[in-house]
Design a protein around this motif. Structure first.
Motif, PDB file in Angstrom:
ATOM      1  N   GLN A 201       0.676  -1.120  -0.013  1.00 50.19           N
ATOM      2  CA  GLN A 201       0.196  -0.124  -0.279  1.00 50.19           C
ATOM      3  C   GLN A 201       1.155   1.114  -0.073  1.00 50.19           C
ATOM      4  O   GLN A 201       0.635   2.090   0.518  1.00 50.19           O
ATOM      5  N   ASP A 218       1.309  -3.523  -6.346  1.00 59.10           N
ATOM      6  CA  ASP A 218       0.047  -2.781  -5.786  1.00 59.10           C
ATOM      7  C   ASP A 218      -0.279  -2.182  -6.845  1.00 59.10           C
ATOM      8  O   ASP A 218      -1.630  -1.701  -6.888  1.00 59.10           O
ATOM      9  N   GLY A 219       0.431  -1.594  -7.163  1.00 61.01           N
ATOM     10  CA  GLY A 219      -0.112  -0.140  -7.483  1.00 61.01           C
ATOM     11  C   GLY A 219       1.639   0.076  -8.398  1.00 61.01           C
ATOM     12  O   GLY A 219       1.924   0.272  -8.484  1.00 61.01           O
ATOM     13  N   LEU A 221       3.299   4.072 -10.295  1.00 61.61           N
ATOM     14  CA  LEU A 221       2.785   5.806 -10.933  1.00 61.61           C
ATOM     15  C   LEU A 221       4.126   5.643 -12.500  1.00 61.61           C
ATOM     16  O   LEU A 221       4.944   5.142 -12.132  1.00 61.61           O
ATOM     17  N   SER A 236      -1.308   7.135 -12.427  1.00 55.32           N
ATOM     18  CA  SER A 236      -1.293   6.562 -11.724  1.00 55.32           C
ATOM     19  C   SER A 236      -2.928   4.729 -11.378  1.00 55.32           C
ATOM     20  O   SER A 236      -3.973   4.879 -11.986  1.00 55.32           O
ATOM     21  N   SER A 237      -2.240   3.779 -11.469  1.00 60.80           N
ATOM     22  CA  SER A 237      -3.017   3.039 -11.533  1.00 60.80           C
ATOM     23  C   SER A 237      -2.740   2.051 -10.291  1.00 60.80           C
ATOM     24  O   SER A 237      -1.636   1.577  -9.713  1.00 60.80           O
ATOM     25  N   GLY A 238      -3.846   1.343 -10.267  1.00 62.38           N
ATOM     26  CA  GLY A 238      -3.734   0.017  -8.836  1.00 62.38           C
ATOM     27  C   GLY A 238      -4.792   0.381  -8.035  1.00 62.38           C
ATOM     28  O   GLY A 238      -4.752  -0.407  -7.665  1.00 62.38           O
ATOM     29  N   GLY A 239      -5.339   1.815  -7.780  1.00 65.04           N
ATOM     30  CA  GLY A 239      -6.040   1.920  -6.580  1.00 65.04           C
ATOM     31  C   GLY A 239      -5.622   2.509  -5.454  1.00 65.04           C
ATOM     32  O   GLY A 239      -6.207   2.225  -4.777  1.00 65.04           O
ATOM     33  N   ILE A 240      -4.236   2.357  -5.820  1.00 64.28           N
ATOM     34  CA  ILE A 240      -3.431   2.644  -4.179  1.00 64.28           C
ATOM     35  C   ILE A 240      -4.256   4.155  -4.261  1.00 64.28           C
ATOM     36  O   ILE A 240      -3.346   5.137  -5.069  1.00 64.28           O
TER      37      ILE A 240
END
Length: 263
Positions: A201, A218-219, A221, A236-240
């Motif tokens: 996270q 987790d994500g 950038l 940004s991807s992954g939802g963090i």
């Protein structure tokens, strides 16, 4: 053929190593893999190797009618392709989410940043302009396709030469390389993407993740910057959720020209 899933043991091993500030290939957290650029026999053809990730770039051009809303500007077209040759998980005839993601990022990085002077591609306003096509082919996948593709794309565009032309009345003459020297594209700046993988996270981050590191992240950038330190795109991807300090750290580390003085 689907990619072989990573085992729970390997996942725990990689994450434990990241917690101890170690990486499978011996790099430090903010170390970039070696970049190697080789050029083909034609203008606008190059192969970029980022570690074991290899991307082939090829630029071509043709005279076409301009877009109705931009009669005095040339056209830029980008195409990125994945094949099973690069990795078994890429199936022919399908467009995975990764392909769409890379295509959009390359377009935002190279077209929306206005790095290429499209007005210089106009031959006759409202009638003929140059369409520049950039084709990117992934030859081998070992992680961080986005960065390798962005480097290959801008290098190929800088290396490319279009035919010289002359306009007399309504007649447009295109000259061969033997008749007149080809003309380079007008490049304002060179944006390059830098990818950051986040773990636990956002507690840990790695620059230039390998294929194995991407599988457990987790994500992600992605920041595109030029040598002037200007941000050309960020995604940004992954939802963090990232805090300001984390983003500022990535912005400082994403100044890729400290890592790639050749560019």
């Amino acid at each position: 053929m689907k990619a072989t899933p990573i085992s729970n043991c390997e996942r725990r091993f990689i994450l434990r190593a990241i917690e101890e500030r170690k990486r499978l290939d011996g790099r430090q957290c903010y170390d970039y893999r070696n970049v190697r650029i080789s050029f083909g026999g034609e203008y606008g053809c190059c192969v970029v190797e980022l570690g074991k990730t290899r991307v082939l770039a090829q630029v071509s051009c043709e005279l076409v009618p301009p877009k109705l809303n931009r009669p005095a500007e040339g056209i830029l077209f980008f195409n990125f392709e994945l094949s099973p040759m690069a990795a078994p998980g890429f199936e022919p005839g399908r467009q995975p989410e990764l392909l769409v993601k890379v295509n959009r990022l390359i377009e935002r990085c190279l077209r929306n940043s206005k790095c290429v002077d499209t007005e210089s591609l106009c031959v006759v306003a409202g009638e003929k302009v140059w369409q520049i096509r950039l084709d990117l082919h992934l030859l081998n996948h070992d992680g961080n396709i986005i960065d390798a593709a962005s480097i290959a794309g801008i290098v190929a565009l800088c290396h490319f030469r279009r035919p010289d032309v002359s306009v007399q009345g309504e007649e447009v003459t295109v000259y061969t390389p033997e008749e007149r020297d080809p003309v380079p594209l007008s490049i304002h700046h060179m944006p390059i993407c830098v990818s950051f993988a986040f773990y636990h996270q956002g507690t840990y981050l790695l620059v230039d993740p390998s294929e194995r590191e991407e599988r457990v992240m987790d994500g992600l950038l992605v920041i595109a910057m030029n040598k002037h330190g200007e941000i050309c795109t960020i995604q940004s991807s992954g939802g963090i959720m990232l805090v300001t300090d984390q983003v500022n750290l990535c912005l400082d580390q994403s100044f890729i020209y400290k890592l790639l003085p050749v560019l």
